[in-house]
Enzyme design. Structure first.
Site, PDB file in Angstrom:
ATOM      1  N   GLN A  11       3.378   9.898   2.172  1.00 45.58           N
ATOM      2  CA  GLN A  11       5.093   9.483   1.878  1.00 45.58           C
ATOM      3  C   GLN A  11       5.588   9.799   0.384  1.00 45.58           C
ATOM      4  O   GLN A  11       6.362   9.305   0.087  1.00 45.58           O
ATOM      5  CB  GLN A  11       4.898   7.670   2.140  1.00 45.58           C
ATOM      6  CG  GLN A  11       3.892   7.148   3.339  1.00 45.58           C
ATOM      7  CD  GLN A  11       4.151   5.352   2.635  1.00 45.58           C
ATOM      8  OE1 GLN A  11       2.684   5.175   2.394  1.00 45.58           O
ATOM      9  NE2 GLN A  11       4.987   4.739   2.882  1.00 45.58           N
ATOM     10  N   GLY A  63       0.955  -1.144   0.053  1.00 44.28           N
ATOM     11  CA  GLY A  63       0.033  -0.476   0.455  1.00 44.28           C
ATOM     12  C   GLY A  63       0.985   1.515  -0.152  1.00 44.28           C
ATOM     13  O   GLY A  63       2.163   1.415  -0.172  1.00 44.28           O
TER      14      GLY A  63
HETATM   15 NI    NI Z   1       3.792   2.273   5.485  1.00 40.71          NI
END
Ligand code: NI
Length: 192
Positions: free
Chosen positions: A54, A49
């Site tokens: 991020q 995922g």
């Molecule tokens: Ni992660």
């Protein structure tokens, strides 16, 4: 489509709560292209995922997908590509299991923590349709990990025993066999 750089622990963006995406915004070509990039980036990194934080973005968007034979997480049951916009999680019971996790934003570290055994996930899909899924076992853990990212939480925060921290190399040497047996039990017990 672009493979985006994945940022790592220490970057404040990983500690911020991602903000809700409006339905109009979701329909924009900008957000649609970003979703494609997120999927592409997850696949290039062999992740299970990936959340927007991020890649340095604070829109509340995450993707989950475990392709069969994923080399990073071979013990995880396959899970089809799911694009989550504004996801909300609700545990279905207090039941938990212990799991060993890693994260693309925490290079070369894994650790053991607890996850809810079954959760309901409510979200918009990429077309803006309201969707709901009940996920269990290791897949439930993956969803909790990604929604944590959108709340600025890393798996590191949930590791109760720091003695379980391990590099991937030492996990392969000392932990993988036992954990993979444990992972099979989780799949048998809770499904995927
Ligand atoms: Ni992660």
């Amino acid at each position: 489509m672009t493979v985006l750089p994945i940022t790592t622990v220490g970057d404040p963006v990983l500690r911020r709560r991602a903000r809700e995406v409006s339905e109009d915004e979701l329909a924009s070509s900008d957000v649609q292209a970003f979703i494609d990039d997120l999927v592409q980036t997850k696949r290039a990194a062999n992740g299970a995922g990936l959340a927007a934080n991020q890649v340095g973005d604070l829109r509340r968007i995450a993707v989950v997908e475990v392709e069969p034979g994923n080399p990073r997480y071979p013990y995880k049951p396959p899970f089809p590509l799911t694009v989550l916009i504004n996801p909300e999680l609700e545990p279905l019971s207090d039941e938990t299991f212990e799991v060993n996790e890693g994260c693309l934003s925490v290079p070369d570290l894994r650790g053991a923590l607890s996850r809810y055994a079954a959760v309901r996930v409510r979200f918009l899909d990429r077309d803006g349709e309201r969707s709901e899924l009940v996920v269990r076992g290791l897949s439930a853990g993956t969803f909790q990990h990604e929604v944590d990212h959108l709340d600025g939480v890393l798996f590191l925060d949930r590791v109760t025993d720091p003695a379980t921290f391990t590099t991937w190399e030492q996990f392969d040497r000392f932990g993988r066999e036992e954990f993979e047996a444990q992972a099979r039990q989780i799949v048998e017990r809770f499904g995927a």
